[in-house]
Scaffold this active site. Sequence first.
Site, mmCIF file in Angstrom:
data_model
loop_
_atom_site.group_PDB
_atom_site.id
_atom_site.type_symbol
_atom_site.label_atom_id
_atom_site.label_comp_id
_atom_site.label_asym_id
_atom_site.label_seq_id
_atom_site.Cartn_x
_atom_site.Cartn_y
_atom_site.Cartn_z
ATOM 1 N N ASN A 18 2.172 5.737 -10.489
ATOM 2 C CA ASN A 18 0.951 5.613 -11.288
ATOM 3 C C ASN A 18 -0.269 5.241 -10.443
ATOM 4 O O ASN A 18 -1.399 5.518 -10.834
ATOM 5 C CB ASN A 18 1.202 4.568 -12.390
ATOM 6 C CG ASN A 18 -0.059 4.093 -13.050
ATOM 7 O OD1 ASN A 18 -0.661 4.812 -13.840
ATOM 8 N ND2 ASN A 18 -0.485 2.876 -12.709
ATOM 9 N N ALA A 24 -6.820 18.319 -6.546
ATOM 10 C CA ALA A 24 -5.773 18.838 -5.655
ATOM 11 C C ALA A 24 -4.553 17.917 -5.679
ATOM 12 O O ALA A 24 -3.405 18.374 -5.727
ATOM 13 C CB ALA A 24 -6.315 18.976 -4.233
ATOM 14 N N ILE A 83 -8.594 8.210 -21.168
ATOM 15 C CA ILE A 83 -7.910 7.066 -21.769
ATOM 16 C C ILE A 83 -8.800 5.829 -21.683
ATOM 17 O O ILE A 83 -9.416 5.569 -20.640
ATOM 18 C CB ILE A 83 -6.558 6.794 -21.046
ATOM 19 C CG1 ILE A 83 -5.723 8.082 -20.942
ATOM 20 C CG2 ILE A 83 -5.783 5.698 -21.771
ATOM 21 C CD1 ILE A 83 -5.375 8.764 -22.237
ATOM 22 N N TYR A 120 -9.438 14.930 -5.913
ATOM 23 C CA TYR A 120 -8.572 14.369 -6.968
ATOM 24 C C TYR A 120 -7.764 15.466 -7.660
ATOM 25 O O TYR A 120 -6.569 15.326 -7.895
ATOM 26 C CB TYR A 120 -9.457 13.620 -7.956
ATOM 27 C CG TYR A 120 -8.761 12.900 -9.085
ATOM 28 C CD1 TYR A 120 -8.123 11.680 -8.862
ATOM 29 C CD2 TYR A 120 -8.763 13.413 -10.380
ATOM 30 C CE1 TYR A 120 -7.508 11.001 -9.908
ATOM 31 C CE2 TYR A 120 -8.155 12.739 -11.430
ATOM 32 C CZ TYR A 120 -7.538 11.531 -11.191
ATOM 33 O OH TYR A 120 -6.937 10.862 -12.228
ATOM 34 N N ASN A 133 0.869 -1.175 0.000
ATOM 35 C CA ASN A 133 0.000 0.000 0.000
ATOM 36 C C ASN A 133 0.908 1.229 0.000
ATOM 37 O O ASN A 133 1.597 1.501 0.988
ATOM 38 C CB ASN A 133 -0.900 -0.014 1.240
ATOM 39 C CG ASN A 133 -1.884 1.134 1.238
ATOM 40 O OD1 ASN A 133 -1.665 2.151 0.583
ATOM 41 N ND2 ASN A 133 -2.954 0.984 1.983
ATOM 42 N N VAL A 134 0.895 1.966 -1.111
ATOM 43 C CA VAL A 134 1.854 3.064 -1.267
ATOM 44 C C VAL A 134 1.642 4.213 -0.276
ATOM 45 O O VAL A 134 2.507 5.081 -0.143
ATOM 46 C CB VAL A 134 1.852 3.627 -2.712
ATOM 47 C CG1 VAL A 134 2.296 2.581 -3.717
ATOM 48 C CG2 VAL A 134 0.490 4.212 -3.087
HETATM 49 P P1 NAD Z 1 -6.834 1.746 -12.367
HETATM 50 O O1 NAD Z 1 -7.791 1.906 -11.239
HETATM 51 O O2 NAD Z 1 -7.193 0.805 -13.484
HETATM 52 O O3 NAD Z 1 -5.417 1.304 -11.810
HETATM 53 C C1 NAD Z 1 -4.859 1.871 -10.647
HETATM 54 C C2 NAD Z 1 -4.087 0.797 -9.922
HETATM 55 O O4 NAD Z 1 -3.572 1.391 -8.704
HETATM 56 C C3 NAD Z 1 -4.986 -0.382 -9.500
HETATM 57 O O5 NAD Z 1 -4.403 -1.595 -9.908
HETATM 58 C C4 NAD Z 1 -5.028 -0.262 -7.988
HETATM 59 O O6 NAD Z 1 -5.125 -1.507 -7.304
HETATM 60 C C5 NAD Z 1 -3.712 0.448 -7.678
HETATM 61 N N1 NAD Z 1 -3.760 1.093 -6.357
HETATM 62 C C6 NAD Z 1 -4.771 1.841 -5.853
HETATM 63 N N2 NAD Z 1 -4.481 2.208 -4.600
HETATM 64 C C7 NAD Z 1 -3.263 1.698 -4.297
HETATM 65 C C8 NAD Z 1 -2.437 1.746 -3.148
HETATM 66 N N3 NAD Z 1 -2.819 2.376 -2.026
HETATM 67 N N4 NAD Z 1 -1.235 1.115 -3.184
HETATM 68 C C9 NAD Z 1 -0.848 0.454 -4.306
HETATM 69 N N5 NAD Z 1 -1.601 0.374 -5.431
HETATM 70 C C10 NAD Z 1 -2.776 0.995 -5.429
HETATM 71 O O7 NAD Z 1 -6.557 3.213 -12.927
HETATM 72 P P2 NAD Z 1 -5.928 3.703 -14.327
HETATM 73 O O8 NAD Z 1 -7.030 4.234 -15.160
HETATM 74 O O9 NAD Z 1 -4.988 2.701 -14.901
HETATM 75 O O10 NAD Z 1 -5.109 4.983 -13.798
HETATM 76 C C11 NAD Z 1 -3.746 4.955 -13.479
HETATM 77 C C12 NAD Z 1 -3.289 6.364 -13.120
HETATM 78 O O11 NAD Z 1 -3.552 7.246 -14.203
HETATM 79 C C13 NAD Z 1 -4.007 6.962 -11.906
HETATM 80 O O12 NAD Z 1 -3.103 7.718 -11.137
HETATM 81 C C14 NAD Z 1 -5.063 7.859 -12.527
HETATM 82 O O13 NAD Z 1 -5.433 8.917 -11.681
HETATM 83 C C15 NAD Z 1 -4.305 8.362 -13.757
HETATM 84 N N6 NAD Z 1 -5.176 8.803 -14.844
HETATM 85 C C16 NAD Z 1 -5.987 7.937 -15.524
HETATM 86 C C17 NAD Z 1 -6.780 8.391 -16.560
HETATM 87 C C18 NAD Z 1 -7.666 7.449 -17.354
HETATM 88 O O14 NAD Z 1 -8.410 7.946 -18.224
HETATM 89 N N7 NAD Z 1 -7.626 6.159 -17.131
HETATM 90 C C19 NAD Z 1 -6.767 9.751 -16.908
HETATM 91 C C20 NAD Z 1 -5.944 10.615 -16.202
HETATM 92 C C21 NAD Z 1 -5.152 10.137 -15.178
#
Ligand code: NAD
Length: 253
Positions: A89, A165, A196, A163, A62-63
Amino acid sequence: MDLKDKVVVITGGGRGLGRAMALELANKGARLALVDLNQDDLDETLNQVKAAGSDGRTYVCNVSKEAEVEALFESIVADMGGLNGLVNNAGITRDGLFIKVKDGEIVSKMSMDQWNLVMDVNLTGTFLCAREAAAQMIKNKQEGCIINISSISRSGNMGQTNYTATKAGVEAMAVTWAKELARYGIRAASIAPGYIGTEMVMAMKEEAREKIAAGIPAKRLGKPEEIAHTVSFILENDYVSGRCFEVDGGLRI
Ligand code: NAD
């Protein structure tokens, strides 16, 4: 940085954008340290990394927990023989209006739980992982690069006080680290993706997806591989530091 045999940590590497990043970097010969909460997801990403001809290890962590993150980076360096890159990420949303009003009455406010959870993972998690990664890079005299995943929402977005912030915060921290850590050969940058088409977004009704896409100048959602490609570009280009890369098909909110 030539990615061949370099060790790169990806938080949230179990699925979504993190998995796409792992595959992009595996194709370039990097070795991956995949960090997430769920072992099954991590195993699936690692299988795909191996199928792409590279290798790595998985770490459940857990980060947002300081002691777990300190132990994580000690283990990664001991297991993998060093550390050259980190992609912060892992991220979550807990959306809600700041103040919700119905018929002139306040019916709800964004709660402290909504605020704290998102702060803990997105902001504190990024801070802790980068701090421990930089400490290991400096201790082991290894050049490196840290990438924070921000968002188009960093400029402000309805229903996302918490988010937005954090996503403005991770961009600003990358600028600070670029300034502070350059003397140790460490670069830092951020990426602000637009909408995305990860599995979650692709699971939405086609109608809803089309509505989102219609508002984007590129007239389509981004592909996870397009964010992953930006990650490898930043890692590979040694003169890139301190900047935020907007990868959003021309959309600005
Ligand atoms: P996702 O939810 O599919 O993946 C996020 C991963 O982070 C998950 O596998 C989850 O288990 C892990 N995670 C969550 N909390 C955690 C913790 N405390 N410790 C360790 N791991 C943890 O999301 P995604 O769409 O792949 O997004 C990835 C990143 O990109 C995020 O930071 C998100 O804010 C950013 N983002 C995504 C989009 C999009 O359109 N998908 C757009 C802008 C920004």
